[in-house]
Design an enzyme around this catalytic site. Structure first.
Site, mmCIF file in Angstrom:
data_model
loop_
_atom_site.group_PDB
_atom_site.id
_atom_site.type_symbol
_atom_site.label_atom_id
_atom_site.label_comp_id
_atom_site.label_asym_id
_atom_site.label_seq_id
_atom_site.Cartn_x
_atom_site.Cartn_y
_atom_site.Cartn_z
ATOM 1 N N GLU A 60 28.726 30.886 15.760
ATOM 2 C CA GLU A 60 28.901 31.332 14.383
ATOM 3 C C GLU A 60 28.486 32.773 14.134
ATOM 4 O O GLU A 60 29.083 33.453 13.316
ATOM 5 C CB GLU A 60 28.113 30.407 13.429
ATOM 6 C CG GLU A 60 28.581 28.961 13.405
ATOM 7 C CD GLU A 60 29.978 28.806 12.821
ATOM 8 O OE1 GLU A 60 30.470 29.735 12.162
ATOM 9 O OE2 GLU A 60 30.572 27.723 13.017
ATOM 10 N N SER A 113 -4.363 -23.742 -14.828
ATOM 11 C CA SER A 113 -5.762 -23.797 -14.371
ATOM 12 C C SER A 113 -6.162 -22.650 -13.457
ATOM 13 O O SER A 113 -7.351 -22.531 -13.115
ATOM 14 C CB SER A 113 -6.023 -25.132 -13.662
ATOM 15 O OG SER A 113 -5.949 -26.200 -14.578
#
Length: 666
Positions: A93, A364
């Site tokens: 590139e 409970s």
């Protein structure tokens, strides 16, 4: 002569004027260029408007979820990228990347000449910086306005970042096709590995794709991708980043493509995943866009092993034909870290989270909180209260008659330890009324429960609703010796640059008296101990034979709710089962789901862990004495049954059991 002199003067004036004008023009141009660069500096770096995937991690580092906009991108630093990939990118590139200032004018001229000669665009001249600027600008329309902005972005990048930062940004923003953006996502998708582990051959193959992902992807057209790879290997050889031999070996290397993105929405723990996302918005304070696209790393408290155990325990326990639902959560009592969570039997069928959203009557399971309040006010495990059918009258006309399970009553006095173990409702209501109805309301707040409590006689039996995670929080405080905890789902959040933007604070605040918290936990072991059987059977008898260690726990039930909650010092878990619409639980088997799922989870989760992590250790302020469970007095060798019972020092019973002096032990 005079005329010639006048002409010469005029000529010199013209020269001076031109010189002066040129100097002014050059000065103005210089000032303009200087101002432009000052302006660029003032503008600062261009905004990095790059959507990045946010990843969610379990406590073992595995990924449990991901959010993105369809672009999978996982930002990695340059030193986390294989040098081969970096060299491949520069070779194909921008070979002069480290030498130019954003534009390669020699390449530009060469490209223009080549394109004119062929009458077509056959060569490009964009540098890596220009391509990065284009990726940041996020539009690909071919207009002069975009090109000008791209050029300005390029200059801003070069003015504000060093070359390595620009290269890092470029490699993290390029499109590799198939929804993979950036080198890490591409490496994971194509080869199933981290970008740091890419070989020369893999790097060259990958860096050929961005030129045209729809053309050069090896999954789209392998032949074109291979030719592009060979071109890049040749370029790497020309730039002397690899040798001819390395290039030849790379060209011959057989590549194995996976073609699968590694991170998906969690199939495991979807309810937990939802809670984490909500916490990020509320507790951490992030907005939804940052959460979805900010490239965050969210480190959660989830334990994948425990989550799998919980889900397996649920699947094994519940009948496929049953419509009964489940809410489950587990926590490390010392830290508050939620390690496993289930909000329902099928997330796809119903994402409603019954562990964090549903408010149901705890029954409970509320009694340990009541009895802790009683211990604070002078009760002990040996405190006696008469258990018999009782009707309470209020205001002269209002009557309330609590009932024990199967209408089993001692019709005499029972200890608090036995009343808890067999879940005597009359004992609980009498204790509640003796303390005052407001005491329990205030006590549950100390345990971290924020759901509204109604100060009525039945509150002792859990008639005000709570959430699973609230009850888990309360039990965890008993497990850890009374220290404040709260359910924590997120340990840390890190941004894409590695900066910690949130981390849970470690706090230690003693809320409960440690001696009483321990005594309460020891009383809660009684639900599994047949020594406390009497006029009724201990409520944990059905699962006691599955236990390999000592647990503290309490079950609870209403007509439409079934609970099991309990802990060791190292792990607490709560299970709720019931119907979403509050339908009555009628089948006996359905009433056992909570207990069976709970014991299966606890046993398998603790298996293989150090024994000391789950062993109850008494604090210095308590003492243990043998007690006759039937009357709460000090047991003798004539008592048929005795149980080691813990008391706060100075409160242990002084009376010796004399009931068996004549009969002796059976």
């Amino acid at each position: 002569m005079e005329t010639e002199t006048r002409a010469q003067r005029k000529k010199w004036r013209t020269i001076r004027l031109l010189t002066f004008t040129s100097i002014l023009a050059i000065g103005a141009l210089g000032a303009l260029i200087f101002s432009f660069f000052i302006y660029i500096k003032i503008l600062g770096p261009p905004p990095l408007a790059i959507p990045q995937s946010t990843l969610y991690y379990a406590n073992d580092g595995s990924v449990i979820g991901e959010s993105n906009s369809g672009e999978k991108r996982y930002w990695v630093s340059l030193d986390e990228i294989s040098p081969s990939a970096i060299n491949a990118a520069i070779a194909i590139e921008d070979r002069t990347f480290y030498n130019h200032s954003g534009f390669d004018f020699k390449r530009i001229v060469g490209a223009v000449l080549a394109n004119i000669k062929s009458m077509n665009k056959v060569q490009g001249a964009s540098t890596i910086t220009q391509q990065y600027a284009r990726n940041l600008f996020l539009t690909m329309d071919k207009t002069w306005k975009r090109k000008i902005y791209e050029a300005i972005y390029t200059i801003r990048l070069e003015a504000n970042y060093n070359k390595n930062e620009i290269l890092e940004g470029y490699l993290n923003t390029i499109n590799f096709g198939h929804g993979a953006y950036g080198i890490e996502a591409a490496s994971q998708f194509y080869f199933g590995k981290n970008a740091s582990d890419l070989t020369v051959a893999e790097s060259a193959m990958l860096m050929g794709i961005p030129k045209g992902p729809g053309i050069y992807s090896p999954l789209v057209n392998y032949e074109k991708a291979k030719n592009r790879q060979l071109l890049i290997l040749k370029s790497m050889q020309e730039t002397k980043t690899i040798t001819a031999q390395s290039a030849s070996e790379a060209a011959e290397e057989k590549l194995n493509f996976t073609g699968i993105h590694p991170h998906h929405k969690a199939d495991s723990a979807p309810y937990f995943y939802d809670v984490v996302k909500k916490e990020l918005l509320t507790t951490v304070g992030l907005d939804e866009r940052v959460l979805a696209l900010g490239g965050l790393k969210v480190f959660t408290t989830l334990d994948p092993r425990q989550q799998e155990i919980a889900e397996n325990a649920m699947n094994v326990t519940f009948s496929e034909e049953s419509d009964i639902q489940v809410g489950f959560a587990a926590m490390d009592p010392k830290t508050g870290f939620v390690t496993a969570l289930i909000g329902g039997r099928d997330y796809d069928d119903s994402p409603f989270n019954r562990a964090t959203q549903a408010v149901r009557q705890p029954g409970s399971t509320f009694k340990p909180l009541l009895y802790y309040a009683a211990l604070e006010r002078g009760f002990t495990p040996s405190t006696l209260i008469r258990s018999e059918p009782t009707t309470f009258t209020f205001g002269g006309t209002t009557k309330y008659t609590p009932h024990n399970f199967n209408n089993q009553y001692a019709n005499g006095e029972v200890t608090m330890a036995q009343a808890l173990a067999v879940s005597d409702n009359v004992y609980a209501v009498k204790t509640h009324l003796f303390l005052g109805e407001g005491v329990l309301v205030d006590t549950v707040k100390k345990f971290g429960i924020t759901s509204k409590m109604t100060p009525v006689p039945s509150l002792a039996l859990g008639t005000s609703g709570v959430k699973v995670v609230e009850l888990l929080n309360a039990y965890s405080m008993l497990a850890n010796g009374g220290k404040k905890v709260e359910p924590i789902f997120i340990q840390k959040v890190v941004d894409y640059r590695g900066k910690v933007i949130y981390e849970v604070e470690e706090k230690e605040e003693q809320v409960l008296k440690p001696e009483l918290a321990f005594i309460m936990s020891q009383m809660m072991t009684g639900m599994f101990d047949p020594k406390l059987n009497g006029y009724a059977t201990v409520t944990g008898a059905s699962i006691a034979n599955q236990m390999s260690r000592v647990y503290a726990g309490k079950s609870g039930s209403t007509q439409s709710d079934s609970w099991m909650a309990g802990f060791t010092p190292g792990l607490a878990a709560v299970v709720w089962t019931g119907y979403d619409q509050g339908k009555e639980i009628t089948l006996t088997a359905d009433k056992l789901y909570a207990k069976n799922m709970w014991i299966r989870f606890m046993e398998q989760s603790i298996q293989g862990q150090p024994e000391k992590l789950h062993t109850f250790k008494p604090p210095a302020g308590v003492t243990a004495v043998p007690v006759d469970p039937s009357n709460g007095k000090l047991a003798t060798n004539l008592c048929p049954v005795f149980r080691i019972t813990y008391f706060e020092k100075g409160t242990e019973p002084e009376d010796i059991c004399t009931e068996h002096l004549l009969t002796g032990p059976n």
